[in-house]
Structure formats: structure tokens, C-alpha cells
Design an enzyme around this catalytic site. Sequence first.
Site, PDB file in Angstrom:
ATOM      1  CD  GLU A   1      -2.764   1.508   0.316  1.00  0.00           C
ATOM      2  OE1 GLU A   1      -2.367   1.578  -0.748  1.00  0.00           O
ATOM      3  OE2 GLU A   1      -4.101   1.642   0.690  1.00  0.00           O
ATOM      4  CG  ASP A   2      -0.933   4.673  -1.496  1.00  0.00           C
ATOM      5  OD1 ASP A   2      -1.614   4.188  -0.694  1.00  0.00           O
ATOM      6  OD2 ASP A   2      -1.273   5.462  -2.149  1.00  0.00           O
TER       7      ASP A   2
ATOM      8  CG  ASP B   1      -4.700   9.654   6.669  1.00  0.00           C
ATOM      9  OD1 ASP B   1      -3.922  10.350   7.710  1.00  0.00           O
ATOM     10  OD2 ASP B   1      -5.632  10.318   5.992  1.00  0.00           O
TER      11      ASP B   1
ATOM     12  CE  LYS C   1      -0.984  12.089   5.117  1.00  0.00           C
ATOM     13  NZ  LYS C   1      -2.259  12.531   4.537  1.00  0.00           N
TER      14      LYS C   1
ATOM     15  CG  PHE D   1      -3.225  15.468   0.557  1.00  0.00           C
ATOM     16  CD1 PHE D   1      -3.993  14.357   1.312  1.00  0.00           C
ATOM     17  CD2 PHE D   1      -3.228  15.652  -0.796  1.00  0.00           C
ATOM     18  CE1 PHE D   1      -4.849  13.650   0.170  1.00  0.00           C
ATOM     19  CE2 PHE D   1      -3.707  14.676  -1.624  1.00  0.00           C
ATOM     20  CZ  PHE D   1      -4.533  13.759  -1.252  1.00  0.00           C
ATOM     21  CB  VAL D   2       2.262  13.328   0.452  1.00  0.00           C
ATOM     22  CG1 VAL D   2       3.054  14.226   1.432  1.00  0.00           C
ATOM     23  CG2 VAL D   2       1.981  12.209   0.918  1.00  0.00           C
TER      24      VAL D   2
ATOM     25  NE  ARG E   1      -3.435   7.788  -9.676  1.00  0.00           N
ATOM     26  CZ  ARG E   1      -4.057   7.633  -8.490  1.00  0.00           C
ATOM     27  NH1 ARG E   1      -3.308   7.255  -7.376  1.00  0.00           N
ATOM     28  NH2 ARG E   1      -5.545   7.915  -8.329  1.00  0.00           N
TER      29      ARG E   1
HETATM   30  P1  5GP Z   1      -6.669   5.641   5.626  1.00  0.00           P
HETATM   31  O1  5GP Z   1      -7.963   4.696   5.251  1.00  0.00           O
HETATM   32  O2  5GP Z   1      -5.631   5.081   6.414  1.00  0.00           O
HETATM   33  O3  5GP Z   1      -7.152   6.904   6.098  1.00  0.00           O
HETATM   34  O4  5GP Z   1      -6.105   6.256   4.109  1.00  0.00           O
HETATM   35  C1  5GP Z   1      -5.672   5.571   3.306  1.00  0.00           C
HETATM   36  C2  5GP Z   1      -6.059   6.098   2.020  1.00  0.00           C
HETATM   37  O5  5GP Z   1      -6.168   7.673   1.980  1.00  0.00           O
HETATM   38  C3  5GP Z   1      -4.745   5.723   1.138  1.00  0.00           C
HETATM   39  O6  5GP Z   1      -4.783   4.504   0.589  1.00  0.00           O
HETATM   40  C4  5GP Z   1      -4.905   6.950   0.134  1.00  0.00           C
HETATM   41  O7  5GP Z   1      -5.689   6.533  -1.072  1.00  0.00           O
HETATM   42  C5  5GP Z   1      -5.554   8.222   0.890  1.00  0.00           C
HETATM   43  N1  5GP Z   1      -4.705   9.106   1.424  1.00  0.00           N
HETATM   44  C6  5GP Z   1      -4.496   9.328   2.618  1.00  0.00           C
HETATM   45  N2  5GP Z   1      -3.224  10.302   3.135  1.00  0.00           N
HETATM   46  C7  5GP Z   1      -3.143  10.698   1.745  1.00  0.00           C
HETATM   47  C8  5GP Z   1      -2.227  11.757   1.267  1.00  0.00           C
HETATM   48  O8  5GP Z   1      -1.665  12.234   2.028  1.00  0.00           O
HETATM   49  N3  5GP Z   1      -2.053  11.837   0.110  1.00  0.00           N
HETATM   50  C9  5GP Z   1      -2.838  11.027  -0.925  1.00  0.00           C
HETATM   51  N4  5GP Z   1      -2.614  11.241  -2.366  1.00  0.00           N
HETATM   52  N5  5GP Z   1      -3.730  10.061  -0.646  1.00  0.00           N
HETATM   53  C10 5GP Z   1      -3.818   9.990   0.699  1.00  0.00           C
END
Ligand code: 5GP
Length: 178
Positions: A99-100, A103, A131, A152-153, A165
Site C-alpha cells: 500500500e502507498d 493515514d 502518517k 497531504f502528499v 502520480r
Molecule cells: P486511511 O484509510 O488510512 O485513512 O487512508 C488511506 C488512503 O487515503 C490511502 O490509500 C490514500 O488513498 C488516501 N490518502 C491518505 N493520505 C493521503 C495523502 O497524503 N495523499 C494522498 N494522495 N492520498 C492519501
Amino acid sequence: MSLRPERVLIDRATIQAKVAEMARAIEARHRHPEPLLVVSVLRGAVIFAADLMRELNLALSVEFVAVESYGSSTRSSGAVNITRDVTEDLDGRHVLLVEDIVDTGLTLRYLISHLKGKNPASLEVAVLLDKVARRQIEVKVDYTGFVIPDAFVVGYGLDYAGLYRNLPDVMVLGESAS
Ligand code: 5GP
């Protein structure tokens, strides 16, 4: 005011070095004879997964899972929907979910429980960016690239409104007057 990539948070050379380091850690833990099955999350993790796989000196195959999370463009709501599932049988396989970014942790938790339901022999998770300060639920990550602040990145696979991307560095999105 519009949102644009404003400054480099992690440059490409630092990313490449970290990806190689993560590959060595993954290799060290995968000593079984069966090939690894890399499951890359679409779309944000594809660039990371492509680099990581080329670094891995292991027999492996690759699968993709696509998710959609609902929320605003820079904050996910945590409601996750799988829009494309893996097609291979995961039963008895050694799976590495790639996974990238993590958050709140909600997307990853959902994906882990979804893949565990397919009865893999093992399931590990590799995440490039974390994060930590935004975590809402605990989630198990086996290999983490970088812990980053709450910004936000974009770049290196991560988008804003579908764009950026292709940027080679991880950049912070900021406001610019235009
Ligand atoms: P989570 O469910 O952990 O809150 O969020 C995960 C998803 O939110 C990631 O797979 C990504 O798609 C998106 N996301 C969270 N933070 C960022 C960020 O800083 N930049 C981008 N481009 N996507 C994010």
C-alpha cells in the site's frame, strides 16, 4: 487559490534507498520455497510496488486489488469499497499486501480483513508512507518506509484529483495563487 505540489518531502534517491532497504527486510523473512504473492493496491501503490518488486530477489507473482474510499479529496471518510478484487486463489499463499500510505488505518484494516478471509498461509503488509499521528485504529504494518507528518502528499503514485502520480518525488500539496 488552487492546490499544487509545493515542496519536496522525500526525494527520489531517498525513496529508492528506502525501497531497497525494505526489499532486504522482506527477503530476510521469506525463506519458504513457495513464491510470494504481491498484492498491490490500485491505484496509488503501483509505482511503489513496481520498484519494490524489481528490488526483490525472490520468486513472486503479482495481483491487484482496487479500492475506493469515500470522503473529500484530501480526507478519507473510512468507508471503503472494493471495486476490483484479486482474481487468484489466495488459499495457502504467502501474501504481501503493498500500500502507498496509511493515514487513519481504516482502508488497510478493511483490506487486511478482506484478504485474510481468503485464507492465505501468511499475510504481511508493506507501506511506503505512514502518517502515525492520524491513526484512528491500530493496524499491523510489517514494513514501513517513512513516517511522515500530517500533510497531504502527492507523487510517486499518490494523486490529488487524479493528478501528480507521475512525480518522482513525494511532495506536499499546498496552496498557490493562480
Ligand atoms: P486511511 O484509510 O488510512 O485513512 O487512508 C488511506 C488512503 O487515503 C490511502 O490509500 C490514500 O488513498 C488516501 N490518502 C491518505 N493520505 C493521503 C495523502 O497524503 N495523499 C494522498 N494522495 N492520498 C492519501
